[in-house]
Design a protein around this motif. Structure first.
Motif, PDB file in Angstrom:
ATOM      1  N   GLU A 288       0.819  -1.204   0.000  1.00 50.16           N
ATOM      2  CA  GLU A 288       0.000   0.000   0.000  1.00 50.16           C
ATOM      3  C   GLU A 288       0.856   1.259   0.000  1.00 50.16           C
ATOM      4  N   ILE A 289       0.243   2.369  -0.360  1.00 50.46           N
ATOM      5  CA  ILE A 289       0.917   3.665  -0.287  1.00 50.46           C
ATOM      6  C   ILE A 289       1.036   4.047   1.182  1.00 50.46           C
ATOM      7  N   PRO A 290       2.255   4.277   1.683  1.00 49.36           N
ATOM      8  CA  PRO A 290       2.395   4.618   3.109  1.00 49.36           C
ATOM      9  C   PRO A 290       1.678   5.925   3.444  1.00 49.36           C
ATOM     10  N   ALA A 291       0.778   5.846   4.419  1.00 46.71           N
ATOM     11  CA  ALA A 291       0.033   7.046   4.806  1.00 46.71           C
ATOM     12  C   ALA A 291       0.948   8.104   5.401  1.00 46.71           C
ATOM     13  N   ASN A 292       2.073   7.668   6.005  1.00 45.40           N
ATOM     14  CA  ASN A 292       2.936   8.654   6.657  1.00 45.40           C
ATOM     15  C   ASN A 292       3.794   9.441   5.674  1.00 45.40           C
ATOM     16  N   LEU A 293       3.627   9.210   4.366  1.00 41.46           N
ATOM     17  CA  LEU A 293       4.259  10.118   3.400  1.00 41.46           C
ATOM     18  C   LEU A 293       3.750  11.541   3.581  1.00 41.46           C
ATOM     19  N   THR A 294       2.614  11.674   4.233  1.00 39.78           N
ATOM     20  CA  THR A 294       2.063  13.010   4.455  1.00 39.78           C
ATOM     21  C   THR A 294       2.896  13.816   5.444  1.00 39.78           C
ATOM     22  N   ARG A 295       3.811  13.164   6.135  1.00 32.24           N
ATOM     23  CA  ARG A 295       4.743  13.919   6.980  1.00 32.24           C
ATOM     24  C   ARG A 295       5.727  14.718   6.141  1.00 32.24           C
ATOM     25  N   CYS A 296       5.873  14.332   4.871  1.00 31.44           N
ATOM     26  CA  CYS A 296       6.737  15.078   3.936  1.00 31.44           C
ATOM     27  C   CYS A 296       5.945  16.281   3.429  1.00 31.44           C
ATOM     28  N   SER A 297       5.782  17.243   4.279  1.00 29.81           N
ATOM     29  CA  SER A 297       4.860  18.346   4.000  1.00 29.81           C
ATOM     30  C   SER A 297       5.327  19.267   2.878  1.00 29.81           C
ATOM     31  N   GLU A 298       6.580  19.132   2.436  1.00 31.46           N
ATOM     32  CA  GLU A 298       7.102  19.953   1.343  1.00 31.46           C
ATOM     33  C   GLU A 298       6.902  19.296  -0.024  1.00 31.46           C
ATOM     34  N   LEU A 299       6.314  18.109  -0.065  1.00 33.56           N
ATOM     35  CA  LEU A 299       6.161  17.380  -1.328  1.00 33.56           C
ATOM     36  C   LEU A 299       5.410  18.199  -2.366  1.00 33.56           C
ATOM     37  N   GLN A 300       5.996  18.266  -3.561  1.00 37.98           N
ATOM     38  CA  GLN A 300       5.363  18.933  -4.690  1.00 37.98           C
ATOM     39  C   GLN A 300       4.998  17.947  -5.796  1.00 37.98           C
ATOM     40  N   LEU A 301       5.831  16.933  -6.012  1.00 35.18           N
ATOM     41  CA  LEU A 301       5.584  15.910  -7.029  1.00 35.18           C
ATOM     42  C   LEU A 301       5.594  14.542  -6.370  1.00 35.18           C
ATOM     43  N   LEU A 302       4.545  13.751  -6.622  1.00 40.68           N
ATOM     44  CA  LEU A 302       4.481  12.379  -6.132  1.00 40.68           C
ATOM     45  C   LEU A 302       4.088  11.490  -7.301  1.00 40.68           C
ATOM     46  N   TYR A 303       5.081  10.779  -7.862  1.00 44.05           N
ATOM     47  CA  TYR A 303       4.890   9.903  -9.012  1.00 44.05           C
ATOM     48  C   TYR A 303       5.075   8.451  -8.554  1.00 44.05           C
ATOM     49  N   LEU A 304       3.966   7.726  -8.462  1.00 42.29           N
ATOM     50  CA  LEU A 304       4.019   6.313  -8.083  1.00 42.29           C
ATOM     51  C   LEU A 304       3.400   5.443  -9.163  1.00 42.29           C
ATOM     52  N   ASN A 305       3.189   5.957 -10.337  1.00 37.32           N
ATOM     53  CA  ASN A 305       2.500   5.234 -11.405  1.00 37.32           C
ATOM     54  C   ASN A 305       3.355   4.100 -11.966  1.00 37.32           C
ATOM     55  N   GLY A 306       2.670   3.098 -12.527  1.00 41.32           N
ATOM     56  CA  GLY A 306       3.366   1.996 -13.169  1.00 41.32           C
ATOM     57  C   GLY A 306       4.001   1.039 -12.193  1.00 41.32           C
TER      58      GLY A 306
END
Length: 335
Positions: free
Chosen positions: A139-157
């Motif tokens: 699964e997509i880790p929910a705690n990635l939301t701690r990376c509050s500076e994220l601008q691009l999130l590419y998990l496709n493919g």
């Protein structure tokens, strides 16, 4: 005024001790980055291009292939890891979470496998996370939301499963959220309406169900909306038709129904691609589509549209593909 001898000795002792402590702290931090990278390399099972051959003890890690260190303020801290297209195989080490100055990770177009480490949630400076076209599972880790500076999130493919974490809606600096070509399930979370900076939302080719949340109509900067090849049902929220910034509107091959609004070409004047084929839409094809002069593709095939084909589509000089088969249409009159 001269300091008394004892005070002067204490002053110089303090400076010496401080410099030693500062130096030790800096060395410890640098060693943490080096060891984290070596742990990353240790879990790689195949490196056919020898991309990590420079990752050894004879060369400073800031000069290793794919590694970028900081500038003037943090010259020996890793700020970027770019190993895209190197045919690397293996899982990602959880020690990547110790690279606390990382701002950019691009491991796209490899064969990384296993879950996305939850330790990535410790990278609070991270701005770009690009893991597309690998074989990540879980699964997509929910705690990635701690990376509050994220601008691009590419998990496709990849081969990701489970629902899209509601918590992603807290990443208010996110401009591109690309999660297509996985096996994601569940619904489109209404929390996405909080992503006020979002320009790209790409969820195509998953197994997402439920309706399209009204809250997506709050994304006033959205230019790409791609939800095709899922199991999305219901009608399209009217608010989406008021997002004048949209260039690509792709909802093809779902279970959507209803009519296209008569004024769609007026409210979406910048539209370039309209994909709505393979649904259950009914009613007439809006004549106003010709107002979106940049349209190059219209796909309304395999629905239940009726009435006339607007002849003023001929005014769309850039239109290269017009797909209307599988409907109940007849040649219309110029409006």
């Amino acid at each position: 005024m001269d300091l008394p001898p004892m005070n002067l000795w204490a002053f110089w002792s303090f400076l010496f001790l401080s410099s030693c402590l500062f130096g030790s702290s800096a060395n410890f931090s640098n060693e943490t980055d080096r060891l984290s990278l070596l742990n990353f390399k240790h879990l790689i099972t195949e490196d056919p291009l020898n991309s990590l051959s420079s990752w050894n003890h004879t060369l400073h890690f800031c000069h290793w292939q794919g590694v970028t260190c900081g500038g003037r303020r943090h010259p020996q801290r890793v700020t970027a890891l770019n190993l895209t297209g190197q045919k690397l195989v293996g899982p990602i080490s959880p020690f990547i979470g110790n690279l606390s100055f990382l701002r950019r990770i691009d491991l796209s177009n490899n064969s990384f496998s296993g879950p996305i480490p939850e330790e990535m949630g410790r990278l609070f400076r991270l701005q770009y996370l690009m893991l597309r076209n690998n074989t990540f599972t879980g699964e997509i880790p929910a705690n990635l939301t701690r990376c509050s500076e994220l601008q691009l999130l590419y998990l496709n493919g990849n081969q990701l499963i489970g629902s899209i974490p509601t918590e992603l809606g807290s990443l208010t600096k996110l401009t591109r959220l690309i999660l297509g070509l996985n096996s994601l399930t569940g619904n489109i979370t209404p929390s996405f309406g909080n992503l006020s900076s979002l320009t790209y939302l790409y969820l195509s080719i998953n197994s997402i169900k439920g309706s399209i949340p009204d809250e997506l109509g709050q994304l006033v900067r959205l230019s790409i909306l791609a939800l095709s090849q899922n199991e999305v049902s219901g009608t399209i929220p009217p608010q989406l038709y008021n997002l004048s910034s949209i260039l690509l509107f792709d909802v093809g091959f779902n279970r959507l129904h209803g009519n296209l609004p008569p004024n769609i070409g007026l409210t979406l004047p910048n539209l370039q691609g309209l994909y709505a084929g393979g649904n259950q839409f009914t009613g007439p094809i809006p004549v106003s589509l010709s107002n979106a002069s940049g349209l190059f593709l219209i796909d309304l095939s395999n629905n239940s549209f009726s009435g006339s084909v607007p002849l003023n589509f001929g005014s769309l000089k850039g239109l290269s593909r017009l797909r209307l088969w599988g409907n109940e249409l007849r040649i219309g009159q110029r409006s």
